[in-house]
Design a protein around this motif. Structure first.
Motif: not given
Length: 216
Positions: A136-152
């Motif tokens: 887990d993360r609690c800084d919006l700067e770390n949103l890049r760590d999410l797999d946006w390809g899978a999410i989308g």
């Protein structure tokens, strides 16, 4: 895939819970729901809920259990909705299918802004927060760590499944006023949702949209 400018988050509930959520003014976490009387059809898995309540804490907030947070996905058409659609998982008590399920949509950045203004802890996970190995993360700067390809994508089998189950978690409750849209499967459920909001007498009335593409 780059981070969206305005990421959306989604929570699914049975349409017969809509009036209670809107009337309370909050979507409550499981820890709070255990203290409250029945407010509609439950669609989650009891075993996983118990694990989130009693075993799983956040690395970013070590004394905060996952079950003490209101959870959201980063996409509609989630893996959980697929299990509801299939209806054959022995751990799933609900057997009413996906059609009465509605999506509550909100803006991630507005939600985080509200949390910080109201001193509520929040975090996002890179995978399913009901598993034993999530990060887990609690800084919006770390949103890049999410797999946006899978999410989308509408697909989630294989390697996509882990990233597709990423969650946003907000301590204790999520304010109804931050819900910007309610996504439903059909005109019939849209009418039920409207009646539920009428019964709730809530001032905040999000748009209700028929979005069959959010379903299986």
């Amino acid at each position: 895939m780059r981070v969206p400018d305005h990421p959306k988050i989604y929570h699914i509930i049975h349409v017969d819970r809509l009036s209670a959520v809107a009337g309370d003014g909050y979507l409550w976490c499981d820890a709070e729901m255990e203290k409250r009387p029945g407010t509609g059809t439950k669609i989650g898995m009891s075993k996983i809920k118990k694990r989130r309540l009693e075993e799983l804490t956040l690395e970013s907030h070590p004394d905060l259990y996952v079950g003490q947070c209101a959870p959201f996905y980063f996409c509609p058409r989630s893996v959980m909705l697929y299990l509801i659609f299939r209806g054959d998982d022995p751990e799933l008590g609900y057997r009413g299918g996906q059609y009465p399920i509605v999506h509550l949509e909100a803006d991630l950045r507005r939600s985080v802004e509200w949390a910080e203004q109201n001193k509520r802890r929040w975090a996002f996970t890179l995978s399913n927060a009901g598993s034993y190995d999530f990060e887990d993360r609690c800084d919006l700067e770390n949103l890049r760590d999410l797999d946006w390809g899978a999410i989308g994508t509408n697909q989630w089998k294989g390697d996509l499944k882990r990233g597709k189950q990423a969650e946003f978690l907000l301590e204790r409750s999520f304010p109804w006023d931050l819900v910007t849209r309610i996504g439903v499967y059909s005109k019939a459920i849209c009418q039920r949702a409207k009646k539920s909001l009428d019964l709730s007498q809530a001032e905040h009335r999000p748009d209700i949209a028929i979005v069959p593409g959010w379903y299986y």
